[in-house]
Design an enzyme around this catalytic site. Structure first.
Site, PDB file in Angstrom:
ATOM      1  N   VAL B  71       0.592  -1.152   0.296  1.00  0.00           N
ATOM      2  CA  VAL B  71       0.224   0.383  -0.293  1.00  0.00           C
ATOM      3  C   VAL B  71       1.436   1.385   0.336  1.00  0.00           C
ATOM      4  O   VAL B  71       2.149   1.842   0.555  1.00  0.00           O
ATOM      5  CB  VAL B  71      -1.081  -0.198   1.135  1.00  0.00           C
ATOM      6  CG1 VAL B  71      -2.086   1.591   1.652  1.00  0.00           C
ATOM      7  CG2 VAL B  71      -1.700  -1.399   1.748  1.00  0.00           C
ATOM      8  N   CYS B  72       0.488   2.143  -0.838  1.00  0.00           N
ATOM      9  CA  CYS B  72       0.931   3.023  -0.774  1.00  0.00           C
ATOM     10  C   CYS B  72       0.485   4.146  -0.776  1.00  0.00           C
ATOM     11  O   CYS B  72      -0.862   4.455  -0.977  1.00  0.00           O
ATOM     12  CB  CYS B  72       2.569   3.848  -1.949  1.00  0.00           C
ATOM     13  SG  CYS B  72       1.729   4.102  -3.631  1.00  0.00           S
ATOM     14  N   ALA B  73       0.809   5.908  -1.243  1.00  0.00           N
ATOM     15  CA  ALA B  73      -0.128   7.477  -1.114  1.00  0.00           C
ATOM     16  C   ALA B  73      -1.371   6.667  -2.016  1.00  0.00           C
ATOM     17  O   ALA B  73      -2.709   7.004  -2.701  1.00  0.00           O
ATOM     18  CB  ALA B  73       0.234   7.959  -1.133  1.00  0.00           C
ATOM     19  N   MET B 100      -3.792   4.554  -0.758  1.00  0.00           N
ATOM     20  CA  MET B 100      -5.087   5.553  -0.038  1.00  0.00           C
ATOM     21  C   MET B 100      -5.881   6.410  -0.130  1.00  0.00           C
ATOM     22  O   MET B 100      -6.509   6.349   0.458  1.00  0.00           O
ATOM     23  CB  MET B 100      -4.213   5.868   1.502  1.00  0.00           C
ATOM     24  CG  MET B 100      -3.213   4.672   2.040  1.00  0.00           C
ATOM     25  SD  MET B 100      -4.049   3.498   2.948  1.00  0.00           S
ATOM     26  CE  MET B 100      -4.429   4.320   4.450  1.00  0.00           C
TER      27      MET B 100
END
Lengths: 75, 376
Positions: B71-73, B100
């Site tokens: 998961v990242c931004a 996210m």
């Protein structure tokens, strides 16, 4: 501010600004300064966090017309 | 193999299954806000520490981890890391599609139940932010309460189910998210209702949500009774639906109670909050099913995906309802409060129509947890 290398990473999105900065850092000597230009808003938090982690120092940063500029001294 | 995981699939796994999350955002963003779940284990290694190799990450991923979600931004860095994990020999690795940003905007609809004379109520859970909104339908007509900023999921639901949106209502002027209410009303031609005491400074026309009136949906006996219940805001209004459900807004949650300080008037509103909870709600039937506008912790989501509780059970168990002494109560809701939601003042201004940020700015304003509750 004295700059030893300029990296234009405008238009590139995460993770490329940091990936390119890391590579550019490998090409300069300790104490020299990299000037990074990026348009990725994620860089605002990520560049300082990366610099801390890699032992570099962000000397200054500015925002101009959607372009974020960082001056990072190699540690 | 690398796979994209859509927020919808991530939501299903978080509610019903297991997930191992490698969050590659920087430490500050991770500490502020992350994906949580009962069966979710997560670790944080920023992507910039994985550029030269992913060995440190591989060491921390348990051998028996079923599915690994990176998961990242926004997605880019999670794909970058997932590709490296794949090359390093990890069998199945997923990255969160849209990051996210998309997670924060995903709405998960769950049917709460049927209404006595036909019709039903759905809860739209914005899991990434802890915001809950509701859609009530009967006889081809619908009402939406406390809509999220993203109106598309509601519009698709209305179209798929052949419903005409007639009423759009907010229980109060929100400080944690931008209301999609006005936009929904404009698109569908429905009427937008707001509590007048919260709407004194709004720059657009609205219908006042006042006690005593009954809002009918469809031509059945489904009735929504507004109940003035101040405390979180001065105008906060609850809804009694079909004598079965109590839509409690930000006054009462499953595991906590609302905070009175988001408009900077904590001292003034404490007694209102206490009155609404300890007098007004206490006088209602204990069999009512409470449907709040937020959840605080993932364990408030039941196995079936619903966030709800019987009012009588909350009077027995919710710690915010057990404080006999008024001074103790005042202390609890004015001291040791969590930080304010991100950009809460700008969000309130936006919801009043005083400022008009563009979509990207609105998205930025909403990033992070909702923080509307007082937890003990």
């Amino acid at each position: 501010m004295n700059t030893d290398k300029v990296l234009d990473a405008k238009g590139l999105s995460c993770p490329m600004p940091v990936v390119r900065s890391k590579k550019a850092m490998d090409e300069i000597k300790t104490g020299q300064v990299l000037e990074l230009h990026t348009t990725d808003s994620g860089a605002l938090n990520d560049i300082p966090a990366w610099a801390r982690s890699a032992n570099h120092q962000v000397l200054d940063h500015q925002e101009e017309n959607g372009v974020y500029k960082f001056w990072i001294q190699k540690g | 193999m690398i796979h994209a995981m859509k927020p919808k699939e991530a939501a299903e796994r978080i509610i019903h299954g297991e997930l191992f999350i490698l969050d590659v955002r920087n430490e500050v963003d991770f500490a502020d806000w992350k994906i949580e779940g009962k069966q979710v284990e997560s670790i944080n290694i920023p992507y910039f520490d994985l550029i030269d190799g992913v060995e440190t990450a591989l060491e921390e991923i348990p051998q028996d981890a079923k599915d690994v979600l990176v998961v990242c931004a926004k997605e880019g860095s999670s794909r970058f890391v997932a590709e490296q994990l794949d090359e390093a020999g990890l069998d199945e690795v997923y990255y969160l599609e849209g990051g996210m940003k998309a997670w924060s905007e995903y709405l998960h609809p769950v049917k709460i139940g049927d209404l006595s004379d036909g019709g039903s109520i759905y809860q739209f859970n914005r899991i990434g932010k802890g915001c809950l909104s509701y859609l009530v339908e009967s006889n081809g007509e619908a009402a939406i309460i406390d809509a999220a900023r993203m109106v598309e999921p509601y519009i698709s639901f209305l179209e798929e189910n052949n419903l005409r949106l007639t009423y759009v209502m907010d229980t109060h002027l929100h400080a944690d998210h931008i209301s999609g209410g006005r936009k929904l009303a404009e698109i569908t031609g429905g009427k937008y209702y707001l509590p007048p005491k919260d709407a004194q400074e709004v720059t657009f026309t609205y219908h006042p949500l006042v006690e005593g009136g009954t809002i009918r949906i469809g031509n059945t006996e489904i009735a929504i009774h507004p109940i003035y219940s101040p405390g979180h805001t001065i105008g906060s209004t609850s809804f009694l639906l079909d004598d079965q459900y109590l839509l409690s807004g930000d006054i009462l949650f499953v595991d906590s109670i609302g905070r009175p300080d988001l408009a900077g008037k904590a001292e003034d509103w404490v007694s209102d909050l206490r009155y609404s909870l300890y007098d007004l709600y206490k006088g209602l039937s204990s069999d009512l099913v409470v449907l709040p506008a937020h959840f605080g912790k993932m364990n408030e989501i039941e196995e079936d995906g619903k966030v709800s509780a019987r009012l009588g059970d909350l009077f027995a168990e919710n710690e915010g309802l057990q404080v006999e002494d008024e001074q103790d109560f005042r202390k609890m809701v004015t001291e040791n409060l969590p930080p304010q939601p991100n950009s809460y003042q700008e969000i309130r201004q936006t919801n009043m129509g005083k400022i008009v940020p563009n979509e990207e700015e609105q998205r930025e304003m909403e990033i992070g947890p909702n923080r509307c509750a007082v937890h003990q």
